[in-house]
Scaffold this motif. Structure first.
Motif, PDB file in Angstrom:
ATOM      1  N   VAL A  31      33.095  36.932  41.136  1.00 54.80           N
ATOM      2  CA  VAL A  31      32.771  36.697  42.549  1.00 54.80           C
ATOM      3  C   VAL A  31      32.887  37.969  43.390  1.00 54.80           C
ATOM      4  O   VAL A  31      32.658  37.923  44.592  1.00 54.80           O
ATOM      5  N   SER A  32      33.229  39.075  42.752  1.00 57.35           N
ATOM      6  CA  SER A  32      33.334  40.341  43.472  1.00 57.35           C
ATOM      7  C   SER A  32      32.185  41.274  43.126  1.00 57.35           C
ATOM      8  O   SER A  32      32.300  42.491  43.279  1.00 57.35           O
ATOM      9  N   GLY A  33      31.107  40.722  42.633  1.00 60.70           N
ATOM     10  CA  GLY A  33      29.906  41.516  42.411  1.00 60.70           C
ATOM     11  C   GLY A  33      29.828  42.189  41.055  1.00 60.70           C
ATOM     12  O   GLY A  33      28.978  43.047  40.846  1.00 60.70           O
ATOM     13  N   ASN A  34      30.716  41.824  40.136  1.00 59.37           N
ATOM     14  CA  ASN A  34      30.651  42.395  38.791  1.00 59.37           C
ATOM     15  C   ASN A  34      29.843  41.484  37.866  1.00 59.37           C
ATOM     16  O   ASN A  34      29.757  40.278  38.087  1.00 59.37           O
ATOM     17  N   GLU A  35      29.303  42.102  36.838  1.00 56.65           N
ATOM     18  CA  GLU A  35      28.562  41.355  35.827  1.00 56.65           C
ATOM     19  C   GLU A  35      29.563  40.998  34.725  1.00 56.65           C
ATOM     20  O   GLU A  35      29.995  41.874  33.973  1.00 56.65           O
ATOM     21  N   VAL A  36      29.966  39.720  34.667  1.00 57.77           N
ATOM     22  CA  VAL A  36      31.064  39.322  33.776  1.00 57.77           C
ATOM     23  C   VAL A  36      30.526  38.570  32.562  1.00 57.77           C
ATOM     24  O   VAL A  36      29.731  37.648  32.692  1.00 57.77           O
TER      25      VAL A  36
ATOM     26  N   LYS B  53      35.781  44.256  49.787  1.00 57.50           N
ATOM     27  CA  LYS B  53      34.977  44.595  48.604  1.00 57.50           C
ATOM     28  C   LYS B  53      33.546  44.072  48.734  1.00 57.50           C
ATOM     29  O   LYS B  53      32.595  44.770  48.410  1.00 57.50           O
ATOM     30  N   VAL B  54      33.410  42.821  49.173  1.00 56.77           N
ATOM     31  CA  VAL B  54      32.058  42.232  49.171  1.00 56.77           C
ATOM     32  C   VAL B  54      31.349  42.389  50.518  1.00 56.77           C
ATOM     33  O   VAL B  54      30.153  42.154  50.599  1.00 56.77           O
TER      34      VAL B  54
END
Lengths: 131, 76
Positions: A31-36, B53-54
């Motif tokens: 949910v913090s913009g990383n590709e998990v 962060k977002v």
């Protein structure tokens, strides 16, 4: 998402603390913009059989507190990683074969079986965490 | 007129309040305010870091009688 940070999480343990930490990194990471990408294998996989409520044993006192207090269950966090953060969760094809599991027998948010060649390719160049 | 949505995550531990906020933020319009109530000190620190962060707007954080109130505006 080509400029996103890649975070790959290998989840092997059947212990509550390990599963909880893996789920927290997966959900907050996603949910913090990383590709998990989450890769489920070994003793962790059976918890993700559809409808499974097998109890994950605690390793120590904090794991017991996780049980006793209102901490989000690790399966809920993995599901939120997918539904809120677009994480991808895949079971290891070897563990699927050993356990005799088919894709349709896993929770809906778990994708198709993945082999190591594909996982290593997907994980290349990103962070890799193992629990 | 922007509205304010309350997310009552009291009693939940990390990362429950953050995940409740993230689920809730998808339910409001851009420009709307959300107030998260949390009794978990870690989450009161974690949520502002996630906001930074977002890229949403942190309106403010305050603590009253063991409850943290974190106010956020959805900006995108």
């Amino acid at each position: 998402m080509s400029d996103a940070n890649k975070i790959s999480i290998i989840v092997l343990s059947d212990k509550r603390e390990q599963l909880q930490m893996a789920a927290m990194i997966a959900s907050v990471g996603a949910v913090s913009g990383n590709e998990v990408l989450v890769f489920l294998s070994m003793n962790a996989l059976r918890y993700f059989a559809r409808g499974s409520d097998i109890h994950a044993p605690a390793e120590g006192p904090v794991g017991e507190l996780i049980d006793a207090k209102n901490v989000p269950p690790f399966k809920t966090l993995f599901e939120q990683a997918v539904s809120l953060g677009d994480a991808k969760i895949h079971p290891c094809s070897m563990a699927m074969d050993l356990l005799g599991l088919e894709h349709g027998q896993l929770e809906d948010y778990v994708g198709e079986a993945m082999g190591l060649t594909m996982f290593l390719d997907a994980a290349q160049g990103g962070q890799v965490w193992s629990f | 007129m922007a509205e304010k949505k309350i997310i009552d995550a009291r009693g939940s531990f990390c990362s429950g309040p953050l995940m409740e906020l993230i689920a809730g933020i998808k339910m409001v319009e851009i420009g709307d305010e959300i107030e998260v109530l949390s009794t978990d000190k870690g989450s009161a620190a974690e949520i502002p870091q996630w906001i930074k962060k977002v890229g949403h707007e942190l309106i403010g954080t305050r603590e009253e009688a063991g409850i943290w109130y974190v106010n956020i505006r959805r900006t995108k």
